[in-house]
Design an enzyme around this catalytic site. Structure first.
Site, short mmCIF file in Angstrom:
data_model
loop_
_atom_site.label_atom_id
_atom_site.label_comp_id
_atom_site.label_asym_id
_atom_site.label_seq_id
_atom_site.Cartn_x
_atom_site.Cartn_y
_atom_site.Cartn_z
N ASP A 1 -9.79 -3.54 -5.50
CA ASP A 1 -9.18 -2.73 -4.45
C ASP A 1 -9.80 -1.34 -4.42
O ASP A 1 -9.86 -0.64 -5.43
CB ASP A 1 -7.67 -2.61 -4.71
CG ASP A 1 -6.89 -2.13 -3.50
OD1 ASP A 1 -7.48 -1.43 -2.66
OD2 ASP A 1 -5.71 -2.44 -3.41
N SER B 1 0.84 -1.19 0.00
CA SER B 1 0.00 0.00 0.00
C SER B 1 0.89 1.25 0.00
O SER B 1 1.67 1.44 -0.92
CB SER B 1 -0.96 -0.04 1.19
OG SER B 1 -1.98 0.91 1.05
N HIS C 1 -8.16 -4.71 -1.39
CA HIS C 1 -6.88 -4.21 -0.87
C HIS C 1 -6.16 -5.24 0.00
O HIS C 1 -4.93 -5.30 -0.01
CB HIS C 1 -7.14 -2.95 -0.06
CG HIS C 1 -5.93 -2.12 0.20
ND1 HIS C 1 -5.16 -1.59 -0.82
CD2 HIS C 1 -5.34 -1.73 1.35
CE1 HIS C 1 -4.16 -0.90 -0.30
NE2 HIS C 1 -4.24 -0.98 1.02
#
Length: 701
Positions: A638, A553, A673
């Site tokens: 995501d 991320s 995600h």
């Protein structure tokens, strides 16, 4: 013998396939990304499709997956070995430590082979009959992705409200069921945050509605059981798109509160849980004032950074809460050396989570007398306040673990200091005595001392020959504590060193550590990471050329930037769902998270943010150079880092990178995600990426 020959033949066949496979080539389609500061060419902008239905885009993603299959085929035996090792350290039929609330003991438990837990409770004692609240394995049947994001029992203990996601985009559906008998109520509310609070009437549910496009938390609504969702009452609407919202009940259960938070300001408003009405402000939002309030004993306890960069605790009585900040008085003073990260009030004491010297510790503060600290015997560890639902207790429950010590749940008596072990996380086949953890300090190029948590197998020789995997995050003020990870022993048993670099951008060393690692100081995160690598190599913890970097991320942004800035320092980089197209994303307010994060990254519609962000954005700085071997992952659904960011980055890297190092792009077509759901499935992904990484590092079986 025959089996070995067959296995060798299969590996040789896979190797041949990998050598002949050709990486996909994404088409270039000229497109200009405009901004108040100029236009930029983006040949791969077409790979963005918000509907996720474009046939050409989907064909490219499928081609990348097929290529990844071919390249990774020779590592399949190692993948299987790693997967077996990792899941072998997970107790199949494990259960959590029960916690007490309203006379019920709540816990989760796994059955052997199950990917998802059963949520259950027992009344009075743990020998009472079990009531199953949620059997998540049954609920997940037939779904490629499944998550229960929140679950809350009604005050009368009869109903369960929960938030369910079967796509992975974090657009949850609110559902309600009767606990006795398990019958589902007809009440459903789509597109909500996984954050639900009951009122005391046992029929009103407060929830947060998301914007369907930006996915921002926009409105707090009240749903009355039996009524259609269309009739839900608007309680509060957030007009400022830079704020997130959350809901909670106070520790004493007297108030329902709405929390609004941006990077630089917070605001909290509360109403009676017994008789909900208008929500009263604790303090109006003010730039650079961050606070959080909880209620107990007819007073509000407030963690605030007002005139206290490392925070302090203040208190205000119920009668004075509306009189402004002047009515607040100090409870625990601020310190230049101690960062107050969290607190939990009890009837007879306050538990404070704080950081000093880069590690977190817990302090128990009584109404009168001397505060006491929960001690640790290791140089680097993770310690946190656990679930404590009964404020009248004298016992504080907390968790402790380290890179070598599996998580242990303790409770300590706030008056006597007596400590009891409630549970040690079972790790089959693992012996903590075989491993050593260290805390070392690396000097960054500007002279700053950066803390590093290390772990290796006992007997390791610091002779500059080992392989090293270095991890970091370094954003949002999130501190990466050195917690136990069942994956890591598989590295250590192969002679590797594992390191967590606590780079600037987190808050391990206090608020200034964060301030020096974001906005126009963001590059400190990248250079800290690189300087830690070079220092560890110089100190003999790893061989030059045998270091891998890992980040996910915003940590994917970190390692993506490092790939551009110091490619020769790394043999491999593992970038999970990486945020790599910084400027284009932050110019588009329709993308989830963008408007919330101007004060984290900057607003590229303005100078000097535009130029500074452009100077480190991984996608914009791809050049003709020899990059390390790269394993990049994403999820099509995501909502945090949109799939097209890493997709565009990979396409541009393929077109520009020189050298012969492999680039693998793994796209999960059913996940968001967090990757695949389920406790075992995610380790399949982990084993695949680690097998690639270990192969690039030359780690032998």
């Amino acid at each position: 013998m025959k089996t070995s020959v067959l296995a060798l033949a299969l590996v040789m066949s896979a190797s041949a396939l990998a050598q002949t496979a050709k990486p996909p080539v994404a088409a270039k389609k000229p497109f200009q990304v405009t901004s108040p500061n100029g236009a930029r060419e983006d040949d791969y902008y077409w790979l963005r499709d918000d509907t996720r239905k474009n046939p050409e885009m989907l064909a490219y993603l499928k081609a990348e997956n097929a290529y990844a299959d071919a390249v990774l085929a020779p590592t399949k035996p190692l993948q299987d070995t790693l997967f077996k090792e990792i899941v072998g350290r997970i107790k199949q039929d494990d259960s959590s430590v029960p916690y007490l609330k309203h006379g019920y003991h709540y816990y989760t438990r796994f059955e052997t082979g199950a990917d998802y837990p059963i949520v259950a409770r027992r009344k009075g004692t743990m020998t009472a009959p079990e009531e199953i609240l949620l059997d998540q394995s049954k609920m997940a049947a037939g779904s490629g992705f499944f998550s229960v994001g929140d679950r809350v029992v009604s005050p009368d203990d009869r109903l369960l409200a929960y938030a369910e996601d079967k796509i992975g985009r974090r657009q949850y559906v609110l559902k309600v069921k009767a606990i006795a008998g398990g019958a589902a109520l007809p009440d459903t509310v789509p597109n909500v945050e996984p954050n639900i609070v009951w009122a005391d009437d046992n029929k009103t549910l407060f929830y947060i509605e998301k914007d369907p496009v930006t996915l921002l938390s926009k409105r707090v609504k009240a749903h009355v059981l039996g009524a259609p969702a269309s009739a839900d009452r608007l309680v509060y609407e957030e007009k400022d798109d830079s704020f997130y919202m959350g809901l909670k009940r106070t520790t004493d259960d007297k108030y329902v509160c709405i929390e609004e938070e941006s990077t630089v300001a917070t605001e909290q408003r509360c109403t009676s849980a017994a008789d909900p009405g208008s929500f009263q402000l604790i303090a109006p939002r003010e730039r650079d004032h961050l606070y959080q309030a909880d209620h107990i004993d007819d007073r509000w306890i407030i963690r605030t950074n007002r005139m206290a960069p490392n925070y302090k605790l203040m208190v205000v009585g119920d009668d004075s809460v509306g009189e402004g900040l002047a009515a607040w008085s100090d409870l625990i003073a601020t310190s230049a050396d101690v960062f107050i990260e969290d607190f939990k009030p009890f009837d007879g004491f306050i538990a404070v989570a704080e950081r000093s010297g880069g590690v977190k510790r817990l302090r128990i503060v009584p109404p009168v007398g001397k505060a006491t600290y929960v001690q640790s015997d290791e140089p680097a560890y993770a310690m946190a306040i656990a679930t404590n639902e009964e404020p009248g207790t004298r016992w504080l429950r907390y968790t402790y673990d380290s890179l070598t010590t599996p998580q242990t749940t303790y409770e300590v008596n706030a008056q006597t200091g007596e400590r009891r072990v409630l549970k040690v996380q079972p790790v089959p086949g693992y012996d903590a005595a075989n491993y050593v953890t260290e805390r070392v300090w690396s000097t960054a190029r500007d002279g700053t001392k950066v803390p590093v948590s290390l772990v290796y197998k006992k007997g390791f020789k610091r002779d500059g020959k080992a392989a090293l995997l270095q991890y970091a995050y370094g954003s949002y003020g999130n501190s990466m504590d050195p917690a136990f990870n069942p994956v890591v022993p598989s590295l250590l048993d192969r002679g590797m060193v594992y390191a967590i670099a606590h780079v600037r951008g987190g808050q391990e060393m206090g608020r200034k550590w964060y301030d020096d690692g974001h906005l126009l100081h963001k590059k400190n995160s990248f250079t800290d990471f690189i300087d830690v690598t070079r220092d560890l190599v110089a100190k003999g913890y790893a061989a030059k050329g045998r270091v891998a970097a890992q980040g996910g991320s915003a940590g994917g942004l970190l390692v993506g930037g490092v790939a551009n800035m110091a490619p020769a320092d790394y043999a491999a980089i593992y970038a999970q769902v990486p945020f790599v197209d910084v400027v284009t994303t932050m110019l588009d307010a329709s993308i989830p998270l963008t408007t919330n994060e101007y004060d984290e990254w900057g607003n590229p519609a303005k100078k000097p943010s535009y130029d500074y962000m452009l100077s480190y954005s991984p996608y914009d700085n791809v050049a003709a150079k020899a990059y390390p071997a790269l394993f990049v992952s994403t999820g099509l659904w995501d909502s945090q880092v949109q799939y097209y960011e890493p997709t565009k980055w990979v396409a541009k890297l393929r077109a520009n990178a020189t050298g012969r190092k492999p680039l693998v792009f793994r796209v999960n077509m059913e996940a968001g995600h967090g990757g695949k759901s389920g406790r075992f499935q995610r380790y399949r992904d982990t084993a695949e990426a680690l097998a690639f990484t270990l192969t690039q590092l030359g780690v032998k079986p």
